[in-house]
Write an enzyme that holds these catalytic residues in place. Structure first.
Site, mmCIF file in Angstrom:
data_model
loop_
_atom_site.group_PDB
_atom_site.id
_atom_site.type_symbol
_atom_site.label_atom_id
_atom_site.label_comp_id
_atom_site.label_asym_id
_atom_site.label_seq_id
_atom_site.Cartn_x
_atom_site.Cartn_y
_atom_site.Cartn_z
ATOM 1 N N SER A 173 0.976 -1.393 0.529
ATOM 2 C CA SER A 173 0.348 0.328 -0.097
ATOM 3 C C SER A 173 0.686 1.241 0.106
ATOM 4 O O SER A 173 1.489 1.540 -1.115
ATOM 5 C CB SER A 173 -1.333 -0.166 0.642
ATOM 6 O OG SER A 173 -1.999 1.143 1.015
ATOM 7 N N ASP A 271 -8.970 -2.728 -7.078
ATOM 8 C CA ASP A 271 -8.167 -2.613 -5.467
ATOM 9 C C ASP A 271 -8.851 -1.825 -5.556
ATOM 10 O O ASP A 271 -9.900 -0.446 -5.644
ATOM 11 C CB ASP A 271 -7.056 -1.222 -5.825
ATOM 12 C CG ASP A 271 -6.052 -1.526 -5.008
ATOM 13 O OD1 ASP A 271 -6.244 -0.470 -3.432
ATOM 14 O OD2 ASP A 271 -5.253 -1.959 -4.335
ATOM 15 N N HIS A 338 -6.950 -5.647 -1.882
ATOM 16 C CA HIS A 338 -5.644 -4.518 -1.625
ATOM 17 C C HIS A 338 -4.886 -5.425 -0.185
ATOM 18 O O HIS A 338 -5.015 -4.854 1.286
ATOM 19 C CB HIS A 338 -6.324 -3.483 -0.398
ATOM 20 C CG HIS A 338 -5.352 -2.272 -0.800
ATOM 21 N ND1 HIS A 338 -5.017 -1.654 -1.706
ATOM 22 C CD2 HIS A 338 -4.686 -1.348 0.933
ATOM 23 C CE1 HIS A 338 -4.628 -0.489 -1.192
ATOM 24 N NE2 HIS A 338 -4.008 -0.697 -0.501
#
Length: 399
Positions: A173, A271, A338
């Site tokens: 991330s 995502d 994610h």
């Protein structure tokens, strides 16, 4: 007697938990980098940066995997103050032990290519993807992300990474974005004889308009860059080309065009964080028409699904349009997810997502060791039945 027996039971429980952690990949203690404070390399609250380090063994003793934690960004003083007294802004609030799993696992069966490497998880406490550097504190907040990155890498080099045979810079991330932004610098800090590559897990955030036609994510990253003084620490190979708007070099699609170091992208084409915050942020959805759809793609209307499929096309265009190279690899599945490399369930378990019968762990290993080129792009949602275990809420804070 009761107290003594209770103590015995508690000790047994602790032992069982430790055994469980060991089976999953191990609980690794925290290292506080106290000497970084004198260099101004500190978290938002002024506390020292930190990481968790599990030393390598056997044939992996000279191999290093540095993985950067994610956790969003803070774009203004108010948002940064809300992070300051959490583990995303202070090492004082971080857990002392951290369970290593997935890409960081020490178990050969679940992580055959990297289990015996020196594995490091760098904790994230600056809110700028390790790019900030402002000299004077603002409202008792320290914006020093780039100094943190430099101090930790310097410390690891001194602990043996300067002799690395193999080295990977990775992240999830906001940490996955950092692995892109710092990739070439990481390569430059290691000997020419070291095989260096980078891995970005859910870090390829795209420059796209939201459902209202607004530039929500562009404005957000511009605010982050301005507050943290990030532009001077973004890759010069990008900012020199984007001189009118150098802050756009927060977007990977502009950075990777001139990257020299091999990199692997692990990303969901759908995502979950990007759909919730780039495509359909709350600020662009005042009527909450997207609320149910963002929580579960099965609840999207046909019109919303078309917009989401168009977003996937934008994502793939940004990724593939950034330049192709045999040294680059990718695993792009159709899951609503994610970050997928840090947990065993999505890394290499029996129920992990697969593209073309290949799971993430094998794809990454094949690419790193050059056993075969890996450019895997999944079919459109909802074609992949192996995604069922990843359709869940993102852990990254919304913006």
């Amino acid at each position: 007697m009761i107290g003594a027996r209770l103590g015995q039971w508690l000790s047994l429980l602790v032992c069982c938990l430790l055994i469980l952690l060991k089976a999953e990949g191990g609980s690794v203690g925290i290292t506080y980098l106290q000497n970084a404070v004198a260099k101004g390399a500190v978290c938002l609250d002024g506390s020292p940066p930190a990481y968790h380090f599990d030393p390598g063994s056997g044939a992996g003793v000279n191999n290093w995997l540095v993985h950067m934690e994610g956790g969003g960004w803070c774009e203004d003083v108010e948002r940064c103050l809300s992070r300051r007294d959490t583990d995303l802004g202070s090492s004082k609030q971080m857990v002392k032990q951290f369970g290593f799993s997935g890409l960081l696992s020490s178990q050969q069966k679940s992580n055959p290519d990297f289990y015996n490497w020196n594995r490091i998880k760098v904790r994230y406490c600056d809110g700028s993807s390790f790019t900030g550097d402002v000299e004077a504190p603002v409202n008792n907040l320290f914006f020093r992300g780039n100094r943190i990155w430099e101090a930790i890498i310097e410390d690891l080099l001194a602990k043996g990474m300067r002799n690395a045979k193999n080295a990977i810079l990775s992240g999830c991330s906001a940490g996955g974005l950092a692995s892109i932004l710092h990739c070439d610098r990481f390569r430059a800090l290691l000997p020419a004889t070291t095989k260096v590559k980078c891995i970005s897990d859910a870090g390829f955030f795209i420059h796209a308009k939201d459902v209202s036609g607004g530039q929500h994510i562009e404005n957000f990253y511009s605010q982050v860059a301005k507050l943290h003084g990030s532009v001077k620490n973004l890759p010069a190979s990008c900012t020199s080309r984007m001189s009118m708007k150098p802050e756009l070099c927060f977007f990977p699609q502009y950075v990777v065009q001139t990257m020299q170091t091999p990199i692997f992208f692990i990303n969901a084409a759908y995502d979950s964080w990007q759909i919730k915050n780039i495509l359909a942020p709350t600020a662009a959805d005042s009527g909450k028409a997207w609320k149910s759809c963002k929580l579960d793609l099965k609840k999207c209307t046909p019109g919303q699904l078309k917009i989401i499929h168009d977003f996937r096309a934008q994502f793939l265009s940004a990724l593939t349009g950034a330049g192709s190279s045999s040294s680059r690899g990718m695993f792009i599945d159709s899951c609503y997810a994610h970050c997928q490399a840090g947990k065993q369930i999505t890394w290499s378990s029996n129920n992990s997502p697969a593209v073309g019968n290949t799971k993430i762990a094998k794809a990454v290993g094949d690419w790193y060791y050059e056993r075969s080129p890996v450019q895997k792009i999944d079919c459109p949602y909802p074609c992949n039945p192996t995604c069922q275990n990843t359709d869940s809420e993102s852990q990254l804070p919304d913006i």
